[in-house]
Design a protein around this motif. Structure first.
Motif, mmCIF file in Angstrom:
data_model
loop_
_atom_site.group_PDB
_atom_site.id
_atom_site.type_symbol
_atom_site.label_atom_id
_atom_site.label_comp_id
_atom_site.label_asym_id
_atom_site.label_seq_id
_atom_site.Cartn_x
_atom_site.Cartn_y
_atom_site.Cartn_z
ATOM 1 N N ARG A 304 0.832 -1.215 0.000
ATOM 2 C CA ARG A 304 0.000 0.000 0.000
ATOM 3 C C ARG A 304 0.865 1.262 0.000
ATOM 4 N NH1 ARG A 304 -4.564 -2.273 -1.704
ATOM 5 N NH2 ARG A 304 -5.238 -3.979 -0.355
ATOM 6 N N GLU A 305 2.104 1.064 0.456
ATOM 7 C CA GLU A 305 3.048 2.192 0.466
ATOM 8 C C GLU A 305 4.415 1.649 0.065
ATOM 9 O OE1 GLU A 305 4.788 5.472 3.584
ATOM 10 O OE2 GLU A 305 2.770 4.690 3.921
ATOM 11 N N SER A 307 8.193 0.866 -0.409
ATOM 12 C CA SER A 307 9.320 1.048 0.516
ATOM 13 C C SER A 307 10.601 0.486 -0.095
ATOM 14 C CB SER A 307 9.025 0.316 1.832
ATOM 15 O OG SER A 307 9.036 -1.086 1.605
ATOM 16 N N VAL A 349 -1.276 2.812 -6.759
ATOM 17 C CA VAL A 349 -0.256 3.044 -5.718
ATOM 18 C C VAL A 349 1.109 3.277 -6.365
ATOM 19 C CG1 VAL A 349 1.003 1.971 -3.781
ATOM 20 C CG2 VAL A 349 -1.492 1.713 -3.960
ATOM 21 N N GLU A 352 1.512 6.574 -8.570
ATOM 22 C CA GLU A 352 1.488 7.823 -7.801
ATOM 23 C C GLU A 352 2.712 7.966 -6.897
ATOM 24 O OE1 GLU A 352 -2.203 7.920 -5.706
ATOM 25 O OE2 GLU A 352 -3.411 8.314 -7.510
ATOM 26 N N SER A 353 3.597 6.956 -6.956
ATOM 27 C CA SER A 353 4.792 6.964 -6.100
ATOM 28 C C SER A 353 6.014 7.451 -6.870
ATOM 29 C CB SER A 353 5.044 5.552 -5.555
ATOM 30 O OG SER A 353 6.336 5.462 -5.007
#
Length: 875
Positions: A304-305, A307, A349, A352-353
């Motif tokens: 979701r994020e 890393s 996700v 947009e990163s």
């Protein structure tokens, strides 16, 4: 409810399957091609026939009651190949899993079992269908018994009923036995009457009805020699008829009621499919291949994020899209696998990163991909430049086994014992039902794909090096994929107005042709209807019937070509069809695929498809634009530069395959001709016809050209005779004279066939392999095709490799010289660029220089070029 009995000739279908399919092995080393083919026809039968009763009959042994009559019965047959013999136990096991009755009877053949049960079932009001590869069984056809004979492999069949037998032979089904009695049957070593063929047998039976009546009325037979043959071979005719007669009263110990069929047990069938490694058939059953214990449960994480755990170097990277045409598609997610785990990143996700985009575009972050070209293109449309591709599983797998040529990762994984990922079709569905599944299913599927790609790199890398194919991968195919991606994104500008004008002009021509054809016919009819056209040509105009189909007269292109000289309408019909195809496929087809935003067509180059290494293209297929007629060539007028004051520049290799043949064969005559820059077709005509250059006529040169290019493809005397419109004997003599003149070519042809038989494959100059297991087939036609493939592949494949090298070197030169020129297309032996006018002088020197130096051969490579405001003028 209608009772329906299906009777299958087990031996015949197994033989057909074995020779129709290349030798296949599963991971245990068991040959499976006959089992696989048999299974396919079996499942087709179950789907199409819906039998209430079903039996597969087998021959019980080598000797039958017929051997008591004639010891040499079936004496000419070759021994069953051991690769087929080993598969029969598995076929029987498969039938048991399907709950299908099977039966064999000592001293009798499968035909006798089938005949006996068919007749019993007919008496009990059954509808009966017999399936075999042996036409002998057509004698059993009645109003209620249909005999289906397999052709063209195993899944296509011809149905024989009393009506179709009457139409084909003018005989009743029972007279088929008499026909065999007279003409014999070489496959069963039934002698027949020497000198009596099918036509004579049919003629006699139409006059006399059966063998017995004929032999009692020999004096009424016309022709002295035929009378003598029949008189001398009376006993042979009677015996041959006896041998050809199916025994419909064999002592079969099972009844029709014992053959009821109520469906198969999915578990039992899937078990044997798994044992045999039939993953595609398992998917049809809706069953997954068992996962190996080592990777039964693959842990994965939905990100979701983004890393640093996810974005590492030396990671597998999957860009997932639903649409086959990725130029129009939407990315539905990303997969990454590395030493820290297996990850799924939802598209939104990731896109947009900024960290994700930075990682994708970082050359230092080495990535293993599956179909890097697709990933490059799909991300480029998002404005993201994918860099750092270190390894491509699709391309490396294709190099190792071009016959696999699958864009489905699950099949490649199965080949390397990583049966842990389902096919895309199993997850997304197909056709109108194709859809994105729920996130959990999607995430696991993409994470598994990433894991498999991560695991496969080491295996494939090792195999490439063992095969001495690593350089082909590293120096040719991998860099080429990046160039092709750039070409796809760049696209080719299409002048839509010009295309529409062409469409209008073609419509006018089609209307005029239609009018002329109707005038010649004396009535209006639908020219596109084979049925209506057949009536006009063969009933009204009384043209000779060349071929018939199930639905009537054949009006295929090859039939019409043979009828061209019979009536002027035929030539007009061929022209009408050609223009119609141009209109529908190329004018209307091109208009459909012009990109709305760019005004260009963005064809997809298939890099991992053909077994020779050649590129092909899709959506649209720009390699198949017909250029034999001017109307086809003119379609290229619509392809124009995308910039003002630019031009199209085209360069193509001259006779590259013949030059490769000269190099590979080492034939001094051929080499010298190219070194002296002689017209190779004129030189061939001089050598073959033993004439001086000034005595070579246009006709001689045309024949020489046909044989030159035919030799490259391993042409036969029959093929050459069809091309040149000469007899087979003349064509054979021509080929013989060619090989006498070019002895090195003949030696090469013989040697490459032997090499293929020993190794099982042939290679190009750059170590590209093509596996040809069929080259040891007992089937003459299969083996002959394989031999032609062995001759041609090193030539065509090397030519394909050379132009790929040229593309890489051209891309490097354009970049190094900071030229604006863009490479747009590769079509067979031709490269097409668009370029500013001021760079043309540079290209006139640079392009031929680079292309001619792509690979050093014993003969010079030669490149021709031209340029103009469109692709048409550039040619």
């Amino acid at each position: 409810m209608t009772k329906k009995l299906v009777l299958i000739d087990g031996n015949s279908i197994a033989y057909r399957a074995f020779f129709a399919l290349p030798l296949l092995n599963n991971d245990k080393g068991i040959h499976t091609n006959a089992i696989y083919g048999f299974t396919n026809i079996l499942t087709k039968i179950l789907e199409e026939e819906n039998p209430t009763h079903l039996l597969v009959a087998f021959d019980a042994g080598k000797t039958t009651f017929r051997h008591n009559t004639y010891k040499e019965y079936k004496g000419g047959r070759q021994k069953t190949p051991p690769e087929l013999s080993e598969q029969f136990p598995f076929i029987r096991e498969l039938l048991d899993a399907y709950n299908i009755s099977r039966y064999e009877l000592e001293n009798y053949e499968a035909d006798d079992i089938i005949g006996t049960l068919a007749k019993k079932a007919e008496q009990d009001d059954f509808e009966v269908k017999i399936i075999s590869g042996d036409k002998d069984l057509t004698q059993l056809a009645t109003k209620n018994i249909t005999v289906s004979i397999t052709r063209k492999g195993i899944t296509d069949v011809d149905d024989y009923t009393p009506d179709t037998i009457k139409e084909k032979y003018g005989l009743t089904p029972l007279q088929i036995i008499d026909m065999k009695g007279l003409m014999g049957d070489s496959s069963d070593n039934i002698p027949g009457v020497p000198g009596v063929g099918e036509k004579t047998a049919i003629k006699l039976l139409k006059q006399f009805g059966n063998v017995e009546t004929l032999l009692q009325s020999i004096e009424e037979v016309s022709g002295k020699k035929l009378k003598e043959k029949l008189q001398e071979n009376k006993d042979l005719a009677i015996m041959s008829k006896e041998l050809a007669t199916i025994n419909c009263e064999a002592p079969v110990t099972i009844s029709v009621d014992d053959l009821s069929y109520e469906g198969y047990d999915v578990k039992a069938v899937s078990k044997i499919y798994k044992e045999l490694g039939f993953s595609s058939l398992l998917e049809k059953l809706g069953v997954e291949m068992e996962k190996s214990e080592e990777v039964k449960d693959i842990p994965f994480e939905i990100v979701r994020e983004v890393s640093s755990d996810v974005l590492t170097s030396d990671a597998a990277f999957i860009v997932e899209m639903l649409e086959e045409n990725y130029h129009l598609g939407k990315i539905i997610g990303f997969g990454i696998a590395n030493e820290k785990g297996n990850f799924f990143i939802p598209a939104q996700v990731a896109l947009e990163s900024s960290d994700f985009k930075e990682w994708v575009q970082d050359e230092r972050m080495r990535k293993v991909v599956y179909d890097g070209k697709k990933a490059l293109v799909s991300l480029k449309w998002k404005g993201i430049d994918l860099k750092g591709i270190e390894f491509d599983v699709l391309i490396s797998s294709y190099i190792l086994n071009p016959s696999l040529s699958s864009d489905d990762l699950s099949l490649i994984a199965s080949e390397h014992e990583l049966k842990i990922v389902q096919s895309d079709e199993a997850i997304y569905g197909k056709g109108a039902k194709r859809h994105v599944p729920d996130e959990a299913t999607l995430a696991e599927h993409i994470a598994r794909k990433a894991y498999v790609v991560y695991r496969l790199q080491e295996k494939l890398d090792k195999e490439l090096k063992e095969n001495e194919q690593y350089d082909l991968f590293r120096d040719l195919e991998l860099p080429l994929s990046k160039i092709l991606a750039e070409m796809e994104v760049t696209g080719v500008r299409v002048d839509i107005d010009r295309l529409k004008r062409m469409g209008k002009e073609l419509n006018e021509q089609l209307q005029l042709l239609e009018q002329k054809i109707h005038e010649l016919a004396g009535e209006s009819f639908n020219i596109n209807s084979p049925k209506q056209l057949g009536v006009i040509l063969f009933e009204k105009l009384k043209l000779p019937v060349i071929k018939k189909t199930k639905t009537g007269y054949s009006t295929s292109a090859d039939v019409l070509e043979k009828l061209k000289d019979e009536h002027e309408m035929v030539e007009l019909i061929l022209h009408y069809r050609h223009l119609g195809k141009l209109q529908s496929t190329y004018i209307e087809g091109l208009l459909k695929v012009v990109h709305g935003d760019t005004g260009k067509v963005h064809t997809r180059f298939n890099q991992a498809l053909t077994q020779t290494g050649r590129l092909s293209s899709t959506d649209p297929n720009l390699q198949n634009i017909p250029i034999r007629l001017e109307e086809g060539r003119k379609i290229r007028e619509a392809f124009v530069p995308s910039e003002k004051d630019w031009v199209m520049f085209a360069a193509d290799y001259s006779q590259i395959e013949l030059r490769v043949l000269a190099h590979i064969s080492g034939d001094e005559n051929l080499i010298e001709a190219f070194r002296q820059d002689l017209d190779i077709h004129t030189k061939t005509a001089m050598d073959v016809f033993h004439v001086s250059e000034e005595d070579v006529t246009d006709h001689m040169r045309r024949q020489a050209k046909a044989v030159n290019f035919g030799i490259v493809y391993g042409i036969s005397d029959y093929g050459l005779s069809q091309n040149l419109g000469i007899t087979r004997k003349e064509a054979g003599e021509f080929i013989k004279r060619y090989f006498n003149s070019f002895k090195g070519v003949k030696e090469y042809m013989d040697e490459i066939i032997q090499e293929a038989k020993q190794k099982g494959y042939v290679t190009t100059l750059m170590q590209r392999r093509r596996y040809i297991p069929e080259i040891t087939s007992r089937n003459f036609n299969v083996r002959s095709f394989a031999e032609r493939t062995a001759m041609n592949t090193p030539i065509q494949g090397s030519a394909a490799d050379i132009i790929k090298v040229a593309m890489i070197h051209m891309a490097e030169e354009l970049k190094a010289r900071h030229l604006k020129t863009r490479l747009l297309l590769q079509v067979h032996d031709e490269l097409i660029f668009e370029a500013p006018k001021e760079e043309i002088e540079t290209l006139k020197k640079l392009v031929p220089e680079v292309m001619e130096q792509a690979l050093q051969l014993k003969v010079p490579l030669k490149v021709d070029y031209s340029y103009g405001p469109s692709w048409y003028e550039a040619k």
